[in-house]
Design a protein around this motif. Structure first.
Motif, mmCIF file in Angstrom:
data_model
loop_
_atom_site.group_PDB
_atom_site.id
_atom_site.type_symbol
_atom_site.label_atom_id
_atom_site.label_comp_id
_atom_site.label_asym_id
_atom_site.label_seq_id
_atom_site.Cartn_x
_atom_site.Cartn_y
_atom_site.Cartn_z
ATOM 1 N N PRO A 194 0.826 -1.212 0.000
ATOM 2 C CA PRO A 194 0.000 0.000 0.000
ATOM 3 C C PRO A 194 0.860 1.263 0.000
ATOM 4 C CG PRO A 194 0.005 -1.023 2.180
ATOM 5 C CD PRO A 194 0.756 -1.949 1.278
ATOM 6 N N ILE A 195 0.591 2.152 -0.939
ATOM 7 C CA ILE A 195 1.327 3.410 -1.056
ATOM 8 C C ILE A 195 0.523 4.557 -0.457
ATOM 9 C CG2 ILE A 195 2.403 5.051 -2.630
ATOM 10 C CD1 ILE A 195 3.819 2.321 -2.503
ATOM 11 N N MET A 196 -0.719 4.683 -0.867
ATOM 12 C CA MET A 196 -1.619 5.697 -0.312
ATOM 13 C C MET A 196 -3.039 5.167 -0.403
ATOM 14 S SD MET A 196 -1.637 8.557 -3.409
ATOM 15 C CE MET A 196 -3.052 9.472 -2.781
ATOM 16 N N GLY A 197 -3.869 5.528 0.568
ATOM 17 C CA GLY A 197 -5.234 5.028 0.562
ATOM 18 C C GLY A 197 -6.183 5.977 1.253
ATOM 19 N N ASN A 198 -7.437 5.907 0.858
ATOM 20 C CA ASN A 198 -8.480 6.714 1.488
ATOM 21 C C ASN A 198 -9.567 5.792 2.025
ATOM 22 O OD1 ASN A 198 -10.028 8.817 2.390
ATOM 23 N ND2 ASN A 198 -10.373 9.754 0.385
ATOM 24 N N ASP A 199 -10.002 6.089 3.224
ATOM 25 C CA ASP A 199 -11.013 5.315 3.937
ATOM 26 C C ASP A 199 -12.395 5.766 3.483
ATOM 27 O OD1 ASP A 199 -12.642 4.056 5.792
ATOM 28 O OD2 ASP A 199 -11.495 4.701 7.543
ATOM 29 N N VAL A 200 -13.190 4.858 2.912
ATOM 30 C CA VAL A 200 -14.533 5.239 2.471
ATOM 31 C C VAL A 200 -15.627 4.590 3.318
ATOM 32 C CG1 VAL A 200 -13.811 5.804 0.128
ATOM 33 C CG2 VAL A 200 -14.576 3.483 0.622
ATOM 34 N N TRP A 201 -15.264 4.139 4.519
ATOM 35 C CA TRP A 201 -16.296 3.778 5.489
ATOM 36 C C TRP A 201 -17.062 5.051 5.861
ATOM 37 C CZ3 TRP A 201 -16.976 -0.683 8.965
ATOM 38 C CH2 TRP A 201 -16.252 -1.814 8.564
ATOM 39 N N GLU A 202 -18.350 4.928 6.146
ATOM 40 C CA GLU A 202 -19.135 6.118 6.476
ATOM 41 C C GLU A 202 -18.615 6.842 7.709
ATOM 42 O OE1 GLU A 202 -23.266 5.029 6.646
ATOM 43 O OE2 GLU A 202 -23.533 5.431 4.511
ATOM 44 N N HIS A 203 -18.035 6.108 8.657
ATOM 45 C CA HIS A 203 -17.563 6.795 9.864
ATOM 46 C C HIS A 203 -16.421 7.761 9.562
ATOM 47 C CE1 HIS A 203 -14.909 3.005 10.336
ATOM 48 N NE2 HIS A 203 -14.061 3.985 10.120
#
Length: 248
Positions: free
Chosen positions: A203-212
């Motif tokens: 993993p290099i970069m990531g965005n959390d798309v859980w509603e919380h």
């Protein structure tokens, strides 16, 4: 008739917001990175402190969300991971989270799901906090800029593809830029807290798309959150992750 699931979700989020809102305003506005109340637990894994105050990323993420996300959600993943890994043979107690996630199938069957969910949650969030910064945003520089230009057709095209993957992730999950086993960069999305490491991807970069991660400010409009998130992306830290990945 109202959607009972929607009502339940709204009730939970409203209650959570009220809990954080009850904290002193100075606590939210001026907290140091170490000024967090976290779940304490015995075990090899611990909750890393935020590298900035909860209010530092306001141009994309509000302080209430940051406090809840880190102090409650991430802390719970750490606690549950430690509780699960205690049931594994002794040699697992000293393995890194990366080693564990890459070898889930070798764990005792009765704890694999708990480690998958909570170990993935711990690792994903530990990366997430570091690749954001109050001084972030803008166009990428350095090696990551070269990758984006050569492999994805430029920054605007990269953002569009990354955000599309995040928007299309049904339910909860993450969108990632990874370096795969063939040493190629690709954008992927993963459900729930599944880590790219489970697929032998770095993993290099990531965005959390859980509603919380966004609901208190953006409600159900995930696309607005994804767009705003680019204002806090820490390209310096991402370049460090690229350098580490490419030297493996």
């Amino acid at each position: 008739m109202p959607d009972s699931n929607a009502l339940s979700r709204r009730t939970i989020l409203t209650a959570a917001a009220g809990t954080v809102a009850a904290l002193p305003l100075a606590r939210l506005a001026h907290a140091s990175p170490l000024d967090t109340e976290v779940i304490q637990t015995d075990g090899p894994f611990s909750l890393p402190p935020l590298p900035y105050a909860p209010s530092a990323l306001e141009k994309a993420i509000d302080a209430q969300t940051m406090s809840l996300h880190h102090d409650k959600h991430h802390a719970t993943y750490v606690k549950n991971l430690n509780d699960a890994i205690k049931k594994a043979p002794a040699e697992w107690q000293t393995k890194s989270i990366e080693e564990i996630l890459m070898n889930l199938d070798k764990l005792p069957a009765d704890i694999q799901e708990a480690v998958r969910n909570n170990g993935g949650g711990h690792d994903n969030h530990s990366i997430f906090w570091t690749i954001m910064s109050p001084d972030g945003g803008g166009a990428p520089t350095g090696r990551i800029a070269e990758i984006i230009n050569s492999d994805f057709g430029g920054f605007e095209a990269f953002k569009a593809k990354f955000d599309e993957a995040g928007t299309k992730r049904f339910g909860s999950g993450w969108v990632w830029l990874v370096l795969n086993e063939q040493k190629k960069y690709e954008i992927v999305s993963r459900p729930n807290q599944d880590s790219p490491r489970m697929e032998r991807q770095i993993p290099i970069m990531g965005n959390d798309v859980w509603e919380h991660a966004y609901y208190l400010r953006y409600k159900n409009v995930r696309a607005d959150y994804l767009k705003a998130w680019w204002n806090v992306v820490n390209w310096d830290q991402i370049n460090k992750r690229v350098a580490a990945a490419e030297t493996r």
